[in-house]
Design an enzyme around this catalytic site. Structure first.
Site, mmCIF file in Angstrom:
data_model
loop_
_atom_site.group_PDB
_atom_site.id
_atom_site.type_symbol
_atom_site.label_atom_id
_atom_site.label_comp_id
_atom_site.label_asym_id
_atom_site.label_seq_id
_atom_site.Cartn_x
_atom_site.Cartn_y
_atom_site.Cartn_z
ATOM 1 N N LYS A 143 0.817 -1.221 0.000
ATOM 2 C CA LYS A 143 0.000 0.000 0.000
ATOM 3 C C LYS A 143 0.842 1.258 0.000
ATOM 4 C CE LYS A 143 -4.130 -2.027 1.519
ATOM 5 N NZ LYS A 143 -4.945 -2.484 2.593
ATOM 6 N N GLU A 227 -3.170 6.629 7.520
ATOM 7 C CA GLU A 227 -3.543 7.752 6.656
ATOM 8 C C GLU A 227 -4.774 8.439 7.211
ATOM 9 O OE1 GLU A 227 -4.102 5.713 2.974
ATOM 10 O OE2 GLU A 227 -6.161 5.191 3.449
ATOM 11 N N GLU A 302 -9.604 1.022 -6.308
ATOM 12 C CA GLU A 302 -10.612 1.464 -5.340
ATOM 13 C C GLU A 302 -10.426 2.940 -5.023
ATOM 14 O OE1 GLU A 302 -10.380 -1.053 -1.889
ATOM 15 O OE2 GLU A 302 -11.355 -2.730 -2.926
ATOM 16 N N GLU A 315 -6.614 1.944 -3.065
ATOM 17 C CA GLU A 315 -5.668 0.866 -3.343
ATOM 18 C C GLU A 315 -6.069 0.204 -4.644
ATOM 19 O OE1 GLU A 315 -6.644 -1.382 0.270
ATOM 20 O OE2 GLU A 315 -7.295 -3.003 -1.045
ATOM 21 N N ASN A 317 -6.480 -3.553 -6.349
ATOM 22 C CA ASN A 317 -6.479 -4.998 -6.145
ATOM 23 C C ASN A 317 -6.084 -5.666 -7.447
ATOM 24 O OD1 ASN A 317 -7.398 -5.027 -3.424
ATOM 25 N ND2 ASN A 317 -9.379 -4.384 -4.213
#
Lengths: 684, 522
Positions: A143, A227, A302, A315, A317
């Site tokens: 990430k 975050e 996303e 993120e 996937n």
């Protein structure tokens, strides 16, 4: 296409397919105008069959009779139930690949699907990984790195700390710099695991501890990042598809805002919220990101979207996602087929302008969990009866289970993905209502009551949703469908009619046509007068008259009734000699006790059952294993203090004291497996 | 008594009598106290006033008095205890308006301790008897009235019960006894419906001698609940066959239970319209037996899945849980189910489970109810406690019961059928009519591990020998080649097969050699 699939057949003689979650590797294929129903979740295998590719399923020993194992051409057991010894056991899986001579691997949804080590090992043996290249998995799987790449690719990102958080103190310091609330999440994670929201320093410390433990147990990697937490956002994601020749497409969005504990519950495509400008902007940024990492295969970017339609990259996937079927429904593409094509090196068949939005698709995730506890705590059991609503059109169910399957504590408690499709959103939603009413699940507690409430809630229907939908709509927790007078009458009348039908069947001589009954429902007591004329029961109850008719098959789990002219699908969950009838009505199960007038009068003399004092005992709210016990007999605990931690389905749950008290007795120890309702700790 | 006080206050005009009778009716329960007072003051009044009543009026008054038993105060006390009165119980148990009472006028004949006094006489005495119908089927009932002398058993009381029992015998109908009595002899004197006793949770106690006597004889401190409460009798002693939440639950369940049974051993069981297809395939059974032979599963899952509508009336669900017994229907016809329960103590047979099973099998045989047996039994429970307790003797009861039974017997071996316990569980050797094995069945003398440890004691390569033993015996073939099982069937077809076999076996006739009575090893 035919020659191409033959070619594939020759080249990819074997493809290994292996299971992910309870609901194994699967996708579904949906033509836009109608649904072809595949039962159940073996989409990957189905697609392989369609393309003329043989498939091998890998499974753990408890899954030996699972559906995907039966469907595949070959099956290999890769170890015992715990995932670390089977589905995450790379050595065993590599052995399976060698022994079967498989030439490609489709990794399903979870487990090793985003594991770079696995992709590397496959590459080293010359086995094709049906998914993106290793470098893309590495870049996006982390990430922290993915955020840096996104920034560089001019994708909107959330303010936060772009580095690894070492200690709880670090976490607090960073959190204070960013400003509360913050989100702590596993660097390697996904799917809501190892993810916590903290509103203050104390919660940050606690979140750090839980997230790193969960991250370690789920992903074997305990690195965390922090975050800014965007309050009240929507979760909208873009499906991308890219080939190895630098082409990439965005296949529209999926609205996944309805979540509990950061896990998706209901998804739809398209979103009611996006206009075409925002959709295009998000799609283009997603494609930019895919291109930036030379992405190939299907992937999902996303985004969090705030109320002003600002969107931030969350993120990416690098696998096929559980909710991909709804995208297939509205675009008409078979994503598994596209993944296999891309893996083989073919160019994409479509151009961006070829990607349509046709109709509307909704997906409900049917879980084996108790929605009355924190919107869903895992439940386990054996599916004693199981019947998917496949009798309905435009409904598809992807599941990895069948009647008789065990839902164990080892995997995610997902039973199936229930997808409905319609030309309009209203049509898809109404179909979903029918599908949920027709879905028979016995033996485990499931979340259909919650799903049905969500999709019929005015806020959901109007599209006014966010990731906080559930806590906002049900601030005191989910309590099931709240009956208003008309519905209550319908329910009582149905119960009465069912009761009489059963009574009449046992009676030899009496040909009665008029009954005086009494029903208990919740706290209420209702007297009823029932008259039977032909097949119709006329029930006077609660100041109204209800006409109920039906086929009255007492062996059937489904109870199709016509109530005051409206068709309703009820389910009879149980019925016993003491008049107790449990009916599923509007998704929620209700206990109604129907008694003759005499029995009800006499019943008022019966002593009331004394309820257990729940504040001084702690019972396990779910089956799982005890990770830690924080107290010993004689300790004094404060209200809300942690007593022990139970891990179930890879989630750690902290159980706390309901009041300040002295610990009387501890009934569990770390490492022990406990069942739902087992006594853990007694307080004085 | 009530009659007396009414008469006293209305000497004279017939009209006046009627009026005052009506006006007195609501307070008639207070009559006991009033009457006592009047008796002492006006000793001649009774003869005098009664003489002025017509026979019909006296009949009415006696009937009214009988209906309130020991009076409203005692009825209230009974309700306060969470119990129903004798009449309320009868009313709830039977179909509406079907009760026909007998011996309402019987009074006790005791003349000691002032019992001969009128105030100590209650029409009908301490029990309500008669006949009625349950779902239209004839039944005789007695219900002891706790409001009259604590429901104690008098000569008259016993006579009333014996009378309906005799009547029941002549017409071939069952008797249901609702016991609520302080008298200790009652448990010996009376058999309730075919010996099945119901106890109501929390309000009922059953013992030969009460806690006070226990304390004085053995110096044991014990509460009523511990000594003879529902929990004790349904979990520890096995005296009661079922416990229910309360009176209402128990009586409604009694009605349900009655539906399974024939009226007598000459009568067939009732057939209920079956909405559940008799050829239904039960696919969930294909995966129910775990691969590891040591792993438990719930035999009730199999039983529920196979039966009509998953409707199972379990008997003694809390006692000796390693065996499951109960009534059910297959294609509408009553069957008795016996099954080992792998979930509890691996489903082994011990003293309690053998006796529980034996009693049930004999009950079924006595009433022509076919028996379906599900077998997963690793053997008899070893150990001194069992041996000293006479497991050989008690295990033989189950063996004897199955061997002696001439009703249709269908046996399904789901997994283990080891050693002597296999023989006992309605095996072919005990005249089982149809014996099936599932593919997961293992019919052997014992488990592979134990066998190998004995055969190859002290030798190496035990693992290899164990594998060989598993290969040879841990499957249904050795039994099938010898004809000990008639077929190896797919679990999913179990319901279909049983239903079909029962149709064929409906005409089964088997006669045991004549004897005065069988000699089960008691």
């Amino acid at each position: 296409m035919l020659t191409e699939s033959r070619l594939l057949d020759l080249l990819l003689h074997h493809s290994i397919v292996y299971a992910a979650f309870q609901s194994r590797c699967c996708t579904l294929h949906c033509k836009t105008q109608y649904s072809t129903i595949y039962n159940p979740d073996e989409k990957v295998i189905k697609t392989c069959q369609k393309m003329g590719i043989k498939s091998v399923a890998v499974h753990s020993d408890v899954d030996a009779s699972a559906v995907h194992v039966k469907m595949a051409d070959e099956a290999v057991c890769v170890g015992p139930a715990p995932t670390s010894k089977s589905y995450l056991n790379m050595d065993a899986i590599m052995d399976a690949i060698r022994s079967t001579g498989a030439q490609a691997v489709h990794p399903g949804y979870g487990f090793l699907s985003e594991n770079k080590e696995f992709a590397k090992r496959l590459a080293a043996e010359g086995v094709t990984f049906i998914g993106p290249d290793t470098h893309a998995i590495m870049a996006m799987g982390d990430k922290i790195e993915s955020k840096l790449i996104a920034k560089a690719a001019k994708v909107n990102t959330i303010p936060g700390f772009d580095g690894v958080v070492e200690t709880a103190d670090d976490a607090v310091k960073i959190a204070q710099q960013i400003g509360y609330p913050v989100m702590i999440k596993a660097s390697a994670g996904g799917g809501g695991k190892g993810m916590r929201i903290a509103w203050n320093d104390e919660e940050t410390r606690e979140g750090f501890r839980f997230s790193s433990q969960e991250a370690a147990s789920s992903f074997g990697d305990d690195r965390l990042l922090i975050e800014k937490y965007i309050d009240n956002p929507r979760h909208i994601e873009i499906q991308v598809l890219a080939d190895k020749h630098g082409n990439a497409l965005w296949l529209n969005e999926r609205e996944c805002s309805i979540q509990r504990r950061n896990q998706k519950v209901v998804e739809e495509a398209p979103s009611t919220f996006l206009d075409s400008v925002t959709r295009r902007a998000m799609g283009e940024q997603a494609v930019q990101l895919a291109k930036a990492v030379q992405y190939s295969s299907a992937g999902t970017v996303e985004f969090l979207v705030d109320s002003k339609k600002n969107f931030y990259f969350l993120e990416m996937n690098t696998r096929l996602q559980v909710e991909h079927p709804i995208t297939e429904c509205i675009t008409g593409l078979d994503l598994v087929e596209q993944m296999i094509r891309v893996a083989k090196g073919y160019k994409l068949l479509h151009k961006q302008e070829d990607i349509p939005i046709n109709g509307w698709a909704i997906e409900s995730r049917v879980y084996a969990e108790d929605p009355y506890k924190s919107f869903g705590l895992p439940s386990i059991g054996r599916l004693s009866q199981y019947q998917e609503p496949l009798n309905l059109s435009n409904v598809r169910v992807d599941s990895g289970i069948q009647e008789g399957s065990d839902i164990s504590i080892y995997y995610d408690p997902m039973i199936s993905k229930l997808v409905t499709y319609g030309a309009t959103r209203a049509e898809a939603l109404s179909k979903m209502e029918d599908a949920l009413d027709n879905y028979v699940i016995r033996g485990v507690t499931h979340n259909i009551p919650l799903l049905r409430e969500i999709i019929t809630h005015p806020r959901f229907i109007s599209g006014d949703i966010s990731t906080n939908f559930l806590p906002e709509v049900y601030p005191d927790g989910f309590k099931g469908h709240q009956l208003e007078v008309g519905n209550r009458r319908e329910l009582l009348a149905s119960a009465a009619a069912l009761y009489i039908t059963a009574q009449l069947r046992s009676q030899k001589v009496l040909e009665c046509t008029h009954w005086e009954l009494c029903a208990e429902l919740g706290e209420g007591l209702y007297s009823m007068e029932v008259t039977k004329s032909g097949n119709v029961y006329i029930v006077e109850v609660d100041g109204g008259k209800v006409e109920v008719s039906g086929q009255w098959n007492l062996a059937s789990t489904l109870l199709p009734l016509t109530i005051n002219g409206t068709d309703r699908m009820l389910q009879c969950l149980s019925r016993d000699a003491s008049g107790q009838i449990v009916l599923q009505y509007l998704g929620t199960s209700f206990k109604v006790r129907v008694l003759s007038k005499l029995a009800a009068e006499l019943n008022s003399y019966m002593p009331e059952k004394v309820a257990e004092d729940t504040s001084s005992i702690l019972r396990s709210p779910m089956p799982g294993s005890v990770v830690a016990v924080s107290v010993k007999p004689g300790d004094t605990v404060a209200e809300g203090q942690e007593i022990c931690v139970i891990e179930a389905m890879k989630m750690q749950n902290s159980l706390t004291a309901a009041k300040q008290a002295k610990v009387k007795k501890v009934h569990c120890k770390p490492g022990e497996t406990v069942g739902e309702g087992d006594l853990l700790v007694e307080l004085e | 008594m009530a009659a007396f006080s009414v008469a006293r206050s209305s000497c004279g005009l017939i009209n006046g009598l009627r009026v005052s009778f009506r006006s007195l009716a609501p307070v008639k329960h207070g009559a006991v106290a009033a009457a006592a007072l009047q008796t002492s003051l006006l000793p001649d009044c009774r003869r005098y006033s009664v003489g002025h009543l017509s026979v019909k009026e006296r009949i009415d008054m006696k009937r009214k008095a009988a209906l309130v038993g020991g009076g409203q105060k005692r009825i209230d006390a009974q309700h306060k205890r969470g119990k129903l009165t004798a009449r309320e119980r009868v009313e709830l148990l039977l179909d509406p308006e079907s009760f026909v009472e007998s011996d309402m006028f019987v009074e006790h004949r005791c003349s000691d301790f002032g019992m001969e006094q009128d105030r100590n006489k209650f029409p009908g005495d301490s029990v309500v008897t008669g006949r009625g119908r349950i779902n239209g089927r004839l039944v005789y009932v007695f219900s002891q009235d706790f409001t009259v002398f604590g429901g104690s058993l008098s000569g008259a009381h016993a006579q009333k019960i014996c009378k309906i029992m005799d009547q029941a015998m002549t017409v071939g109908a069952p008797v249901i006894g609702l016991n609520d009595s302080g008298g200790a002899r009652i448990q010996e004197g009376v058999e309730s419906l075919a010996g099945y006793a119901d106890i109501f949770l929390d309000t009922s106690y059953l013992f030969i001698t009460g806690p006070d006597v226990v304390k004085s004889v053995t110096n044991e401190d014990v509460t009523q609940e511990e000594l003879g409460g529902a929990k004790t009798h349904t979990t520890v002693s096995g005296v009661a066959h079922h416990a229910f939440e309360n009176d209402v639950d128990a009586l409604l369940n009694m009605r349900e239970f009655f539906n399974f049974l024939p009226l007598s051993n000459q009568d067939p069981s009732p057939i209920r319209a079956c909405h559940d297809p008799s050829d239904r395939l039960v696919t969930s059974l294909d995966t129910i037996v775990p691969f590891e032979t040591t792993k438990a599963y719930d035999m009730l899952d199999i039983i529920h899945a196979v039966l009509d509508e998953r409707d199972f009336f379990e008997i003694m669900p809390s006692y000796a849980k390693n065996i499951v017994v109960g009534f059910a229907r297959m294609n509408g016809r009553t069957v008795g189910i016996v099954g080992n329960q792998p979930k509890v103590a691996s489903g082994c047979l011990d003293i309690n489970s053998s006796v529980k099973g034996a009693r049930f099998v004999r009950f079924c045989d006595a009433f022509n109810i076919p028996i379906i047996t599900f077998v997963d039994v690793p053997g008899f429970l070893p150990g001194t406690a069992q041996e000293y307790g006479g497991i050989i003797r008690h295990g033989a009861k189950l063996l004897y019961a199955f061997a002696e039974a001439t009703v249709p017997k269908i046996t399904i071996i789901t997994r283990k059928a080891y050693g002597g316990a296999y023989d006992v569980m309605s095996s072919k050797h005990l005249r089982g009519d149809v014996n099936y094995a599932w593919p997961s069945a293992e019919v052997a003398v014992m488990g592979a591990k134990g066998a190998v440890q004995i055969i190859f004691r002290g030798k190496e390569n035990q693992a290899e020998a164990e594998a060989e033993y598993v290969e040879k015996f841990a499957n249904p073939f050795p039994a099938a080649v010898r004809g000990f099982v008639d077929d190896i069937i797919e679990p999913a077809t179990t319901r279909k097969k049983i239903c079909r076999d029962l149709e064929v076996l409906a005409s089964k006739k088997q006669v045991n050699p004549w004897k005065k009575h069988a000699n089960i090893p008691l």
